[in-house]
Each structure stands twice: as structure tokens, then as C-alpha cells.
Write a protein that holds these residues in place. Structure first.
Motif, short mmCIF file in Angstrom:
data_model
loop_
_atom_site.label_atom_id
_atom_site.label_comp_id
_atom_site.label_asym_id
_atom_site.label_seq_id
_atom_site.Cartn_x
_atom_site.Cartn_y
_atom_site.Cartn_z
N VAL A 160 5.89 9.36 -46.31
CA VAL A 160 7.20 9.59 -46.16
C VAL A 160 7.50 10.64 -44.98
N ALA A 161 6.44 11.77 -45.13
CA ALA A 161 6.75 13.01 -44.20
C ALA A 161 6.10 12.34 -42.88
N ALA A 162 5.38 11.42 -42.69
CA ALA A 162 5.03 11.20 -41.37
C ALA A 162 6.38 10.31 -40.59
N GLU A 163 6.93 9.49 -41.55
CA GLU A 163 7.87 8.81 -40.95
C GLU A 163 9.28 9.36 -40.80
N ARG A 164 9.43 10.42 -41.63
CA ARG A 164 10.84 11.19 -41.65
C ARG A 164 10.89 12.14 -40.28
N ARG A 165 9.63 12.91 -40.05
CA ARG A 165 9.56 13.67 -38.68
C ARG A 165 10.86 14.53 -38.62
N ARG A 166 11.42 14.91 -39.63
CA ARG A 166 12.76 15.82 -39.40
C ARG A 166 12.67 16.94 -40.11
N GLY A 167 13.41 17.95 -39.65
CA GLY A 167 13.57 19.16 -40.10
C GLY A 167 13.99 19.17 -41.56
N GLY A 168 14.52 20.28 -42.04
CA GLY A 168 15.06 20.31 -43.48
C GLY A 168 16.29 19.75 -43.38
N GLU A 169 16.98 19.94 -44.42
CA GLU A 169 18.24 19.19 -45.07
C GLU A 169 19.34 19.71 -43.95
N ALA A 170 20.20 18.77 -43.51
CA ALA A 170 21.31 19.42 -42.57
C ALA A 170 22.50 19.71 -43.51
N ASP A 171 22.95 20.77 -42.90
CA ASP A 171 24.26 21.46 -43.41
C ASP A 171 25.49 20.12 -43.38
N PRO A 172 26.04 19.82 -44.64
CA PRO A 172 26.84 18.63 -44.59
C PRO A 172 28.23 18.72 -43.68
N GLY A 173 28.55 20.04 -43.59
CA GLY A 173 29.76 20.38 -42.75
C GLY A 173 29.22 20.15 -41.18
N SER A 174 28.14 20.66 -40.82
CA SER A 174 27.90 20.62 -39.47
C SER A 174 27.41 19.22 -39.25
N ALA A 175 26.81 18.54 -40.00
CA ALA A 175 26.54 16.93 -39.71
C ALA A 175 27.81 16.17 -39.52
N ARG A 176 28.73 16.60 -40.39
CA ARG A 176 30.34 15.92 -40.20
C ARG A 176 30.53 16.12 -38.80
N ARG A 177 30.62 17.52 -38.31
CA ARG A 177 31.27 17.82 -36.87
C ARG A 177 30.41 16.94 -35.86
N VAL A 178 28.99 16.61 -36.06
CA VAL A 178 28.21 15.98 -35.13
C VAL A 178 28.90 14.63 -35.31
N VAL A 179 29.14 13.91 -36.26
CA VAL A 179 29.56 12.46 -36.34
C VAL A 179 30.91 12.56 -35.81
N GLU A 180 31.74 13.56 -35.96
CA GLU A 180 33.13 13.21 -35.36
C GLU A 180 33.02 13.36 -33.96
N GLU A 181 32.29 14.45 -33.29
CA GLU A 181 32.15 14.33 -31.93
C GLU A 181 31.65 12.98 -31.24
#
Length: 312
Positions: A160-181
Motif C-alpha cells: 500500500v505504501a509503495a503504490e500510494r506514494r503520497r504525503g499525509g492526509e489532504a485537508d478537506p477544505g483545501s482539497a475541495r478548492r483544488v477540485v473547484e479550480e
């Protein structure tokens, strides 16, 4: 069956459904597994069951493993036309969400990765990460040794860690703003801005509006941007397929932001996003009606926010 036995089962139903969904990635299959567990509970010599919760967990887990190991399911999923079933935020089948590990275990990204584990690895990972069972308890549920349980979860975590290769959990508000943009760029044709919102290793997967026999996969920012531009461009043919001109909503699906296309209160398509470091790292487009059935049921009982696009 007496009412006390029914009440005891019903007290565990939600947890069993959440467990089965994580193991199978399908709400419909999870409901079937829980119903089969109830039938076995009904037929069991319950006076000899010392710990009902443990007994029910063991039966549900092993019913799910039997399904994962079946030749038909292996063929269906190996054929490349399978995506986890998305669930709307608040669906009780999403289960425990108190820790990062619990929330991550039900994300569409991790459910997809779990498909590539062996059934035993998947079961140990879910029981340990999402439900905090000890290795001794897992050994009893699966009929393996504690050492084997430890080895399974170690391998699963590495995968799971090898295939995720992501940082920590995204802040929901920030993630939503990215999707809106992202949505604004995708619907306006601003290609350069769209590409800039994608990570270098972005991926996209689509079921081809529910019409493709195999999943459609895209890699590289340019190819993903091209797929997105085409997918979000309204046409008369798409409106006919959708049954009208959809309103576009942003909602949370499996803990992540998603764009939902809704016609007359019915969700006809969902695009779920994974956001990392302020950019879109992956997209999953799902429009097959059978994969949206439970989400639609929840949506009808949901008080949605105003659409970001009234008529697409």
C-alpha cells in the motif's frame, strides 16, 4: 429465532457491513455477505457461541474471502473492468473514521490497491488497520498463526505504501478548492491551467461512461488533461446518454472530493479525486448504473449544496 438473538445481530450489522465493504469493494456484495451471515447466525447453536461479536466477524470475513477466491470473481476482476463502488459521505457502510488509517482504508485509492493483494493479506490489513484487531484475534478469525498474521499485514502495508506514494492526509477544505479550480479549468478549456493542476505522476481511470468492456486508463499530465477536456465537454450525445442536462455538484465520496453529475435527482456519473500537495494525483470516473446504485439511494435522502454548474 428469538428477539434477543435478532437484536444481538442487528447491533453488529453496521460493523459487519463496513467490514464486508472494505473486503469486497462492493456495497451490494457486502450486503449479501451480511445477509448470509444472518442466515448462519439463525441456524447456529447460539448457546455454544461464547462471544457473538467474534463469531459474526469470523463468519462475515470468511464469507467475503470465499467470494474473493471464487473463480468467477477472479475472472471478473482480472478482466480489467472493475472499480470500487463509491459511497457518499455519511453512508454508515463507510464505518469507523476516527483515525487516518481507518479513513485511508476506505478510500477508493486504497480499495483499488487492496485488489492486488492476496485475499488473506487484504483481510488481515482491513482487520488490523480499520478495526484494530490484535494479531491473536485475527489468527482466530482466519485460522492462521499470529506470525502469519504479522507477515501478511507487513507485506500489505509495504504494498500500500509503495503504490500510494503520497504525503499525509489532504485537508478537506483545501482539497475541495483544488477540485473547484480543476473543474473551472476543465469546463473552460484552459489547458495550461488544467495541466498545471496535475501531479507529474497523475493517473486517470474511467469505466467509459459504463459502456466500455475494460477500464480506460490514462497516464502523463497531457493525456489526462486531454481525457478530462473531452469528458467535461458537453455534447448532445452525452446529454442523451445522461437523460438530460446534468447539474454538477461537488460532494465527498469515500472521504475524498468528487464531482457528481445529477439529472432529476439521479446521479448519472461520478469523478472521484485524490489530491496531494495541492494538485490532483488521480481521478476515477464511474458511470455504470450498478456501481452508483447505493450512492444514488443516499443522494435521494441527502440535502445537497447548490450545484457549481446548474445545467451542463
Amino acid at each position: 429465532m428469538d428477539s434477543a438473538a435478532i437484536d444481538r445481530f442487528e447491533a453488529s450489522r453496521g460493523r459487519l457491513a463496513s467490514l464486508a465493504y472494505r473486503l469486497l469493494g462492493s456495497a451490494a456484495d457486502a450486503e449479501d455477505a451480511v445477509q448470509d451471515t444472518f442466515l448462519r447466525w439463525q441456524a447456529a447453536d447460539r448457546e455454544r457461541v461464547e462471544v457473538p461479536e467474534a463469531w459474526l466477524t469470523k463468519v462475515t470475513t470468511n464469507l467475503c474471502l470465499d467470494r474473493l477466491r471464487s473463480a468467477q470473481v477472479r475472472h471478473e476482476r482480472a478482466a480489467g473492468a472493475w472499480l470500487p463502488e463509491p459511497l457518499l459521505e455519511g453512508d454508515p457502510m463507510l464505518g469507523p473514521a476516527d483515525t487516518f488509517e481507518q479513513r485511508e482504508s476506505v478510500s477508493l485509492a486504497v480499495l483499488t490497491i487492496l485488489e492486488r493483494l492476496s485475499p488473506a493479506e487484504r483481510a488481515v490489513y482491513v482487520l488490523r488497520e480499520a478495526f484494530s484487531y490484535s494479531h491473536a484475534e485475527i489468527a482466530g478469525i482466519l485460522g492462521i498463526t499470529e506470525s502469519a498474521s504479522q507477515q501478511h499485514v507487513h507485506r500489505a502495508r509495504i504494498r500500500v505504501a509503495a503504490e500510494r506514494r503520497r504525503g499525509g492526509e489532504a485537508d478537506p477544505g483545501s482539497a475541495r478548492r483544488v477540485v473547484e479550480e480543476f473543474l473551472a479549468a476543465a469546463t473552460s478549456g484552459r489547458t495550461e491551467r488544467l495541466v498545471a493542476l496535475l501531479t507529474d505522476d497523475v493517473t486517470a481511470v474511467s469505466d467509459g461512461a459504463g459502456l466500455a468492456t475494460r477500464l480506460l486508463r490514462y497516464k502523463t499530465r497531457e493525456r489526462v488533461a486531454s481525457y478530462v477536456r473531452a469528458g467535461f465537454k458537453p455534447t448532445p450525445a452525452k446529454r442523451r446518454l445522461a437523460g438530460g442536462s446534468p447539474a454538477i455538484h461537488i460532494a465527498l465520496v469515500n472521504g475524498s472530493p468528487a464531482v457528481l453529475a445529477v439529472v432529476d435527482g439521479r446521479v448519472v456519473g461520478a469523478v472521484a479525486f485524490e489530491v496531494s500537495d495541492g494538485k490532483v494525483a488521480s481521478l476515477r470516473g464511474i458511470a455504470a448504473a450498478d456501481r452508483l446504485a447505493r450512492l444514488n439511494e443516499a443522494w435521494r435522502q441527502h440535502e445537497p449544496e447548490a450545484p457549481v454548474i446548474n445545467a451542463w
